[in-house]
Enzyme design. Structure first.
Site, PDB file in Angstrom:
ATOM      1  N   TYR A  14       0.849  -1.192   0.000  1.00 39.22           N
ATOM      2  CA  TYR A  14       0.000   0.000   0.000  1.00 39.22           C
ATOM      3  C   TYR A  14       0.884   1.240   0.000  1.00 39.22           C
ATOM      4  O   TYR A  14       0.771   2.120   0.846  1.00 39.22           O
ATOM      5  CB  TYR A  14      -0.929  -0.034   1.218  1.00 39.22           C
ATOM      6  CG  TYR A  14      -2.227   0.733   1.028  1.00 39.22           C
ATOM      7  CD1 TYR A  14      -3.240   0.215   0.225  1.00 39.22           C
ATOM      8  CD2 TYR A  14      -2.440   1.961   1.646  1.00 39.22           C
ATOM      9  CE1 TYR A  14      -4.437   0.894   0.048  1.00 39.22           C
ATOM     10  CE2 TYR A  14      -3.623   2.654   1.476  1.00 39.22           C
ATOM     11  CZ  TYR A  14      -4.618   2.120   0.673  1.00 39.22           C
ATOM     12  OH  TYR A  14      -5.798   2.793   0.488  1.00 39.22           O
ATOM     13  N   GLY A  15       1.796   1.260  -0.980  1.00 36.26           N
ATOM     14  CA  GLY A  15       2.744   2.355  -1.045  1.00 36.26           C
ATOM     15  C   GLY A  15       2.485   3.305  -2.196  1.00 36.26           C
ATOM     16  O   GLY A  15       1.760   4.284  -2.065  1.00 36.26           O
ATOM     17  N   GLN A  74       1.613   2.406  -5.896  1.00 36.89           N
ATOM     18  CA  GLN A  74       0.481   2.039  -6.750  1.00 36.89           C
ATOM     19  C   GLN A  74      -0.694   1.456  -5.971  1.00 36.89           C
ATOM     20  O   GLN A  74      -1.839   1.558  -6.398  1.00 36.89           O
ATOM     21  CB  GLN A  74       0.928   1.031  -7.815  1.00 36.89           C
ATOM     22  CG  GLN A  74       1.645   1.632  -9.008  1.00 36.89           C
ATOM     23  CD  GLN A  74       0.714   2.431  -9.915  1.00 36.89           C
ATOM     24  OE1 GLN A  74      -0.492   2.203  -9.966  1.00 36.89           O
ATOM     25  NE2 GLN A  74       1.285   3.382 -10.641  1.00 36.89           N
ATOM     26  N   ALA A 119      12.412  -3.946  -4.775  1.00 42.14           N
ATOM     27  CA  ALA A 119      13.213  -4.528  -3.694  1.00 42.14           C
ATOM     28  C   ALA A 119      12.321  -5.254  -2.695  1.00 42.14           C
ATOM     29  O   ALA A 119      12.666  -6.330  -2.192  1.00 42.14           O
ATOM     30  CB  ALA A 119      14.015  -3.435  -2.997  1.00 42.14           C
ATOM     31  N   GLY A 120      11.153  -4.674  -2.414  1.00 38.12           N
ATOM     32  CA  GLY A 120      10.208  -5.315  -1.500  1.00 38.12           C
ATOM     33  C   GLY A 120       9.690  -6.633  -2.048  1.00 38.12           C
ATOM     34  O   GLY A 120       9.477  -7.593  -1.291  1.00 38.12           O
ATOM     35  N   GLN A 121       9.475  -6.708  -3.352  1.00 37.59           N
ATOM     36  CA  GLN A 121       9.019  -7.956  -3.965  1.00 37.59           C
ATOM     37  C   GLN A 121      10.063  -9.057  -3.806  1.00 37.59           C
ATOM     38  O   GLN A 121       9.724 -10.211  -3.520  1.00 37.59           O
ATOM     39  CB  GLN A 121       8.729  -7.727  -5.447  1.00 37.59           C
ATOM     40  CG  GLN A 121       7.478  -6.908  -5.711  1.00 37.59           C
ATOM     41  CD  GLN A 121       7.183  -6.748  -7.190  1.00 37.59           C
ATOM     42  OE1 GLN A 121       7.765  -7.439  -8.018  1.00 37.59           O
ATOM     43  NE2 GLN A 121       6.285  -5.834  -7.526  1.00 37.59           N
ATOM     44  N   HIS A 126       4.642  -3.772 -12.947  1.00 31.20           N
ATOM     45  CA  HIS A 126       5.996  -3.485 -13.410  1.00 31.20           C
ATOM     46  C   HIS A 126       6.607  -4.819 -13.810  1.00 31.20           C
ATOM     47  O   HIS A 126       6.449  -5.813 -13.101  1.00 31.20           O
ATOM     48  CB  HIS A 126       6.788  -2.842 -12.266  1.00 31.20           C
ATOM     49  CG  HIS A 126       8.081  -2.207 -12.663  1.00 31.20           C
ATOM     50  ND1 HIS A 126       8.338  -1.753 -13.944  1.00 31.20           N
ATOM     51  CD2 HIS A 126       9.205  -1.944 -11.947  1.00 31.20           C
ATOM     52  CE1 HIS A 126       9.550  -1.224 -13.978  1.00 31.20           C
ATOM     53  NE2 HIS A 126      10.090  -1.335 -12.788  1.00 31.20           N
ATOM     54  N   GLU A 134      11.821   6.702 -16.952  1.00 31.75           N
ATOM     55  CA  GLU A 134      12.086   7.293 -15.635  1.00 31.75           C
ATOM     56  C   GLU A 134      13.446   7.974 -15.583  1.00 31.75           C
ATOM     57  O   GLU A 134      13.589   9.065 -15.014  1.00 31.75           O
ATOM     58  CB  GLU A 134      12.023   6.209 -14.561  1.00 31.75           C
ATOM     59  CG  GLU A 134      10.628   5.665 -14.316  1.00 31.75           C
ATOM     60  CD  GLU A 134      10.633   4.404 -13.479  1.00 31.75           C
ATOM     61  OE1 GLU A 134       9.544   4.007 -13.025  1.00 31.75           O
ATOM     62  OE2 GLU A 134      11.719   3.804 -13.273  1.00 31.75           O
ATOM     63  N   GLU A 166       6.979  28.327 -16.648  1.00 34.40           N
ATOM     64  CA  GLU A 166       6.244  28.510 -17.900  1.00 34.40           C
ATOM     65  C   GLU A 166       5.974  27.175 -18.586  1.00 34.40           C
ATOM     66  O   GLU A 166       4.901  26.937 -19.134  1.00 34.40           O
ATOM     67  CB  GLU A 166       7.008  29.447 -18.839  1.00 34.40           C
ATOM     68  CG  GLU A 166       6.248  29.771 -20.113  1.00 34.40           C
ATOM     69  CD  GLU A 166       6.935  30.820 -20.976  1.00 34.40           C
ATOM     70  OE1 GLU A 166       6.474  31.032 -22.111  1.00 34.40           O
ATOM     71  OE2 GLU A 166       7.937  31.413 -20.529  1.00 34.40           O
TER      72      GLU A 166
END
Length: 348
Positions: free
Chosen positions: A38-39, A41, A101-103, A124, A212, A248
């Site tokens: 729950y970060g 996405q 990294a968490g995955q 991803h 990115e 601008e």
């Protein structure tokens, strides 16, 4: 599928007209969608799915800021909010939305709950594409699918609440059940996609990492910094340098480009600006093309993945990140930006 002409190239896309929300709900009526993480996405996708009438639960660690955020967003502990393992066990579709990294860290735990017939969903392609580095190799008897919104989870939610949508890519890595395509398209519609275009896991992560590091974040900051520095060392004030470099562009010109295209924006600015832009854009392309080619090769060979894994997995990653962000935040350009934002009329 609808066939659309993109600059002379025919491409099949999925729109809400041909795959309406009612069809998506019917497709997933017997599924339990477990959003793990729950970060970035997670909140946008989970809330959009819930508001669209899907059966959604969230898996997150207790006594964490993200658990508290989920509670604040209306998820109820023991009913729609669970510890990660319990949510993964309950889910028939597991949305694996932790950081890359968490995955990697959670994979040995999560894979135990991937029983036959379930679907493993990513936003991803990193974990699957770079499996030699991540160790993420799903069992053969589950669907492995991807929906990647082309923007942040915050943008996905904001556009949904405004009655709009954020375009997404989708991909199927593994179709074990014969239902993978219907599942992934229904999920893409459910999370709030404007339209869906098909890709594969490798192309998604290659384009994402390039974007990115390139025009979305890395290159644009580099261009901003270079132009700002040139103006400042030639005697322009911080306000003038920032307004001509960033304000601008972001407040006036890019919304016009988004609505009408770059050619329209060129055609509707002063003749002096037109001439200068037409004379100089190819020089900037020639200057940056080798950098983009180098960047893409670094992504394709796995060097960028290796650097990300090594850097993002360290225990002091957050502290180091904050130091790097501090360098940006405390630079004169972005200090000037903070002052300019406060002076915008709607902030007074």
């Amino acid at each position: 599928m609808a066939t659309i002409n993109f600059g002379g190239v025919q491409e099949d896309v999925v729109t809400r007209e041909e795959f309406p929300m009612e069809k998506a709900r019917e497709t997933l009526k017997d599924e339990v969608i477990a959003v793990i993480g729950y970060g970035v996405q997670g909140p946008g996708q989970a809330l959009n799915l819930k508001d669209n009438g899907f059966n959604v639960i969230v898996g997150q660690r207790k006594n964490s800021p993200t658990w508290d955020k989920a509670v604040a967003d209306g998820w109820v502990p023991g009913q729609t909010l669970f510890e990660i393992e319990e949510a993964a066990q309950k889910g028939t579709i597991i949305q694996f939305l932790l950081s890359d990294a968490g995955q990697i860290s959670l994979w040995p735990t999560l894979k135990q709950y991937l029983t036959p017939g379930k679907a493993l969903y990513f936003s991803h392609g990193f974990g699957i594409t770079y499996k030699d580095q991540t160790g993420i190799i799903p069992p053969a008897d589950v669907d492995v699918i991807l929906v990647a919104p082309k923007g942040s989870g915050t943008s996905l939610r904001r556009l949904f609440l405004a009655g709009q949508g954020l375009n997404s890519s989708f991909a199927i890595f593994q179709d074990a059940t014969g239902k993978a395509r219907d599942r992934v398209v229904a999920l893409g519609i459910g999370v709030g996609s404007g339209y869906l275009f098909e890709t594969d896991f490798k192309k998604e992560v290659y384009s994402d990492l390039t974007g990115e590091r390139g025009s979305l974040m890395g290159a644009i900051q580099g261009l901003f910094a270079a132009q700002y520095e040139t103006l400042r060392k030639n005697g322009h004030s911080p306000s003038e340098a920032f307004n001509e470099t960033v304000e601008e562009l972001t407040q006036s010109l890019m919304p016009l480009v988004a609505e009408n295209g770059m050619d329209w924006m060129y055609a509707n600015c002063s003749t002096t600006a037109q001439r200068g832009a037409l004379d100089w854009w190819k020089k900037f392309k020639e200057a940056t093309q080798p950098v983009f080619d180098e960047l893409y090769q670094s992504v394709a060979t796995g060097k960028e993945a290796a650097r990300s894994i090594a850097s993002n997995s360290t225990t002091d990653y957050r502290a180091k990140l904050n130091e790097e962000l501090k360098e940006l935040r405390e630079s004169e350009m972005w200090q000037a930006g903070a002052a300019v934002r406060k002076l915008r009329p709607n902030n007074n």
